[in-house]
Design an enzyme around this catalytic site. Structure first.
Site, PDB file in Angstrom:
ATOM      1  N   HIS A  23      67.428 -49.255 -18.260  1.00 31.34           N
ATOM      2  CA  HIS A  23      69.074 -49.194 -18.048  1.00 31.34           C
ATOM      3  C   HIS A  23      69.082 -48.500 -16.585  1.00 31.34           C
ATOM      4  O   HIS A  23      68.349 -47.968 -16.102  1.00 31.34           O
ATOM      5  CB  HIS A  23      69.730 -48.524 -19.031  1.00 31.34           C
ATOM      6  CG  HIS A  23      69.690 -47.121 -18.900  1.00 31.34           C
ATOM      7  ND1 HIS A  23      68.374 -46.537 -19.530  1.00 31.34           N
ATOM      8  CD2 HIS A  23      70.421 -45.996 -18.589  1.00 31.34           C
ATOM      9  CE1 HIS A  23      68.590 -45.039 -19.530  1.00 31.34           C
ATOM     10  NE2 HIS A  23      69.580 -44.689 -18.917  1.00 31.34           N
ATOM     11  N   ASP A  81      72.585 -46.305 -15.156  1.00 32.26           N
ATOM     12  CA  ASP A  81      73.424 -45.441 -15.741  1.00 32.26           C
ATOM     13  C   ASP A  81      74.923 -46.311 -15.634  1.00 32.26           C
ATOM     14  O   ASP A  81      75.294 -46.560 -14.528  1.00 32.26           O
ATOM     15  CB  ASP A  81      73.511 -44.171 -15.160  1.00 32.26           C
ATOM     16  CG  ASP A  81      72.230 -43.431 -15.617  1.00 32.26           C
ATOM     17  OD1 ASP A  81      71.766 -43.774 -16.838  1.00 32.26           O
ATOM     18  OD2 ASP A  81      71.828 -42.536 -14.791  1.00 32.26           O
ATOM     19  N   HIS A 101      65.778 -47.010 -15.281  1.00 31.39           N
ATOM     20  CA  HIS A 101      65.039 -46.045 -15.804  1.00 31.39           C
ATOM     21  C   HIS A 101      65.021 -46.158 -17.310  1.00 31.39           C
ATOM     22  O   HIS A 101      65.624 -46.631 -17.922  1.00 31.39           O
ATOM     23  CB  HIS A 101      65.436 -44.721 -15.384  1.00 31.39           C
ATOM     24  CG  HIS A 101      66.664 -44.048 -15.745  1.00 31.39           C
ATOM     25  ND1 HIS A 101      67.892 -44.909 -14.999  1.00 31.39           N
ATOM     26  CD2 HIS A 101      67.199 -43.359 -16.692  1.00 31.39           C
ATOM     27  CE1 HIS A 101      68.881 -44.206 -15.651  1.00 31.39           C
ATOM     28  NE2 HIS A 101      68.391 -43.353 -16.287  1.00 31.39           N
ATOM     29  N   ARG A 119      72.146 -33.474 -16.654  1.00 28.83           N
ATOM     30  CA  ARG A 119      72.326 -34.624 -15.804  1.00 28.83           C
ATOM     31  C   ARG A 119      73.725 -34.739 -14.979  1.00 28.83           C
ATOM     32  O   ARG A 119      74.693 -34.590 -16.026  1.00 28.83           O
ATOM     33  CB  ARG A 119      72.088 -35.938 -16.747  1.00 28.83           C
ATOM     34  CG  ARG A 119      72.214 -37.160 -15.675  1.00 28.83           C
ATOM     35  CD  ARG A 119      71.880 -38.520 -16.523  1.00 28.83           C
ATOM     36  NE  ARG A 119      73.264 -38.984 -16.490  1.00 28.83           N
ATOM     37  CZ  ARG A 119      73.492 -40.214 -17.376  1.00 28.83           C
ATOM     38  NH1 ARG A 119      72.468 -40.894 -17.690  1.00 28.83           N
ATOM     39  NH2 ARG A 119      74.538 -40.781 -17.268  1.00 28.83           N
TER      40      ARG A 119
HETATM   41  C1  SIN Z   1      68.950 -40.868 -18.617  1.00 32.97           C
HETATM   42  O1  SIN Z   1      69.662 -40.272 -17.877  1.00 32.97           O
HETATM   43  O2  SIN Z   1      69.020 -42.128 -19.051  1.00 32.97           O
HETATM   44  C2  SIN Z   1      68.005 -39.888 -19.434  1.00 32.97           C
HETATM   45  C3  SIN Z   1      66.561 -39.801 -18.734  1.00 32.97           C
HETATM   46  C4  SIN Z   1      65.786 -38.979 -19.519  1.00 32.97           C
HETATM   47  O3  SIN Z   1      66.071 -38.186 -20.079  1.00 32.97           O
HETATM   48  O4  SIN Z   1      64.611 -38.762 -18.861  1.00 32.97           O
END
Ligand code: SIN
Length: 288
Positions: free
Chosen positions: A102, A104, A264, A279
């Site tokens: 995805h 974000d 990612h 995050r």
């Molecule tokens: C995310 O922001 O999608 C999580 C990424 C992660 O935990 O590595």
């Protein structure tokens, strides 16, 4: 143009570079900011090691790049609503936060510009994050496919991870399952938002593929069944191995990615261990 304030070490042929010579806990001077910004545009995701940032310092870093986004369905930290504490406990089972390809918050009208993830606690093994270059995903399509996608829009929503069906007992297999993160399941997660299937990056002017497995449901003005074969192809193509890099986390590592041209995937391969990340998400513009 080279770099004189930072050292930039590419990590794969597709995307990603490790940046050395920066303490992210300190405010960035204008010249350093300009080089870091340029490295992000050049390498799409940049990595740092051995950082020691408080939540407020992480917020300050994010704000240097733009206004911060508050996640509509995952509660932020009590004193810092701009920070999502991405935690997986040893006893958590099932789907993990971010465990699907995805970009974000593409379910929002203004999806994220970028995200900065900081590692507080990491498993002894596993829990890596994968990144995929969506400029390459677009550029490697045939001319015929590129013209087919021209002007096409796709509908995105947050229903799989955060829809109401997850509270009615018919949990979606992609419902985030965690004891430590407060998720708000909601009817408004079902709301569909249209974005171009190919977007133009507002800073580089390059075209990137912009559909993803977590949030994209179908093409605008087409049924799910009609959309499925092409959407499935694009989603698989977007994550071809040669478009990716993989980051192994250590405590104090940071990854900063550009959501406008990168997807990612947080790997869920560390059952029985704890992983805790913070995050911040920088708000973006409306894709076009
Ligand atoms: C995310 O922001 O999608 C999580 C990424 C992660 O935990 O590595």
């Amino acid at each position: 143009m080279g770099y004189s304030h930072i050292e930039v070490l590419p990590v794969s042929g597709a995307l990603g570079a490790e940046i050395q010579g920066l303490n992210l806990a300190r405010p960035l001077g204008d010249d350093t900011f300009e080089e870091l910004h340029r490295a992000l545009l050049d390498y799409l995701v940049v990595f740092f090691r051995g950082q020691d940032m408080t939540p407020r310092q992480q917020i300050a870093l994010g704000k240097r790049f733009g206004e911060l986004d508050i996640h509509p369905y995952v509660a932020g930290m009590p004193d810092c609503p701009e920070i999502i504490h991405v935690i997986r406990e040893p006893e958590d089972t099932g789907f993990n936060f971010g465990g699907d390809w995805h970009s974000d918050v593409t379910f929002q009208e203004r999806p994220a510009l970028g995200s900065i993830l900081y590692a507080e606690e990491v498993p002894a093994y596993g829990g890596d994050t994968l990144f995929a270059n969506q400029y390459l995903a677009y550029e490697t399509l045939s001319d015929g496919m590129k013209s087919l996608l021209e002007g096409l829009e796709a509908l995105h929503s947050a229903s799989r991870p955060y829809g109401l069906h997850n509270t009615r007992g018919d949990r979606h297999e992609y419902a985030v399952n965690t004891h430590s993160m407060k998720v708000r399941y909601s009817e408004d997660a079902e709301r569909m938002v249209a974005h171009p299937v190919v977007r133009t990056h507002p800073e580089t002017g390059r075209k990137a593929l912009y559909v993803n497995s977590a949030f994209t449901h179908r093409f605008q003005d087409m049924t799910k069944a009609e959309s499925e074969p092409l959407l499935k192809f694009l989603i698989q193509h977007a994550a071809r191995m040669e478009f990716t890099c993989r980051f192994r986390w250590e405590v104090g590592s940071v990854a900063f990615w550009d959501n406008r041209c990168v997807q990612h995937y947080a790997l869920n391969d560390y059952a029985g261990q704890r992983r805790a990340m913070r995050r911040v998400t920088i708000a973006g513009d409306r894709p076009c």
